[in-house]
Scaffold this motif. Structure first.
Motif, PDB file in Angstrom:
ATOM      1  N   LEU A   1       0.845  -1.192   0.000  1.00  7.57           N
ATOM      2  CA  LEU A   1       0.000   0.000   0.000  1.00  7.57           C
ATOM      3  C   LEU A   1       0.881   1.242   0.000  1.00  7.57           C
ATOM      4  N   GLU A   2       2.089   1.069   0.503  1.00  3.69           N
ATOM      5  CA  GLU A   2       3.100   2.137   0.508  1.00  3.69           C
ATOM      6  C   GLU A   2       4.326   1.593  -0.209  1.00  3.69           C
ATOM      7  N   ARG A   3       4.789   2.327  -1.179  1.00  2.00           N
ATOM      8  CA  ARG A   3       5.923   1.880  -1.990  1.00  2.00           C
ATOM      9  C   ARG A   3       7.124   1.514  -1.105  1.00  2.00           C
ATOM     10  N   GLY A   4       7.671   0.325  -1.340  1.00  3.15           N
ATOM     11  CA  GLY A   4       8.846  -0.141  -0.613  1.00  3.15           C
ATOM     12  C   GLY A   4       8.553  -0.794   0.727  1.00  3.15           C
ATOM     13  N   ALA A   5       7.291  -0.819   1.149  1.00  4.77           N
ATOM     14  CA  ALA A   5       6.960  -1.345   2.480  1.00  4.77           C
ATOM     15  C   ALA A   5       7.360  -2.810   2.645  1.00  4.77           C
TER      16      ALA A   5
END
Length: 184
Positions: A163-167
């Motif tokens: 949902l969040e880039r790189g999470a």
């Protein structure tokens, strides 16, 4: 024929009808035992600290009739990430309304709401054909693997999505459902 529908967080009057819908859909698809198990899982999640009421979602028609259901709940990997990671399970759409993008709308609404609540990633177990178009990828690509008690038809049936880039580059571990009595 497309019907007008609304996607929203569950309301008290839909708590029991949602259980009935989930049990009915899974019974028709996989048998009575599976229907009862999935219903029990929803009841158990609602009773645990992993429950996020805002992320128990329903689709209704213009007469406020229940069409579909999806639940996102907190999840952890080996005791970590429970404030960042969600489990998407179950997703159910009344049989006569399937193939009308209701589950897509429920899931995408859930993604947006989950982002606003600060969650960073979602995992799901299921048929990859149902989830890759939503952005899910096999979780093993991110170092998230199925526990030994899980019996997946294929490793790609456990999937994850950021949902969040790189999470997901900051999360890894083994998926273990043993904290759910229903799934033991």
């Amino acid at each position: 024929m497309e019907i007008k529908r609304t996607i929203k967080s569950i309301e008290a009057k839909f708590l029991l009808p949602a259980l009935e819908l989930v049990e009915d859909v899974f019974t028709k698809h996989s048998g009575a035992e599976e229907g009862k198990t999935v219903r029990s899982l929803v009841e158990e999640i609602r009773a645990k600290k992993y429950y996020v009421p805002e992320l128990e979602l329903i689709a209704t028609n213009s007469q406020n009739g229940l069409l579909g259901y999806a639940m996102f709940s907190r999840f952890h990997l080996e005791g970590k990430y429970e404030n960042e990671l969600l489990l998407l399970s179950p997703v159910a759409v009344k049989t006569e309304f399937q193939r009308q993008h209701i589950s897509k709308e429920l899931i995408e609404f859930g993604f947006e709401k989950a982002k606003r609540l600060g969650f960073k990633a979602v995992i799901v177990e299921g048929d990859p054909r149902n989830y890759t178009s939503r952005g899910f990828q096999p979780s093993h690509r991110f170092g998230i693997t199925a526990g030994s008690a899980m019996h997946l038809p294929h490793p790609d049936c456990l999937m994850a999505m950021e949902l969040e880039r790189g999470a997901l580059s900051k999360m890894s571990g083994v998926v273990d459902y043993s904290f759910y009595e229903t799934l033991r």
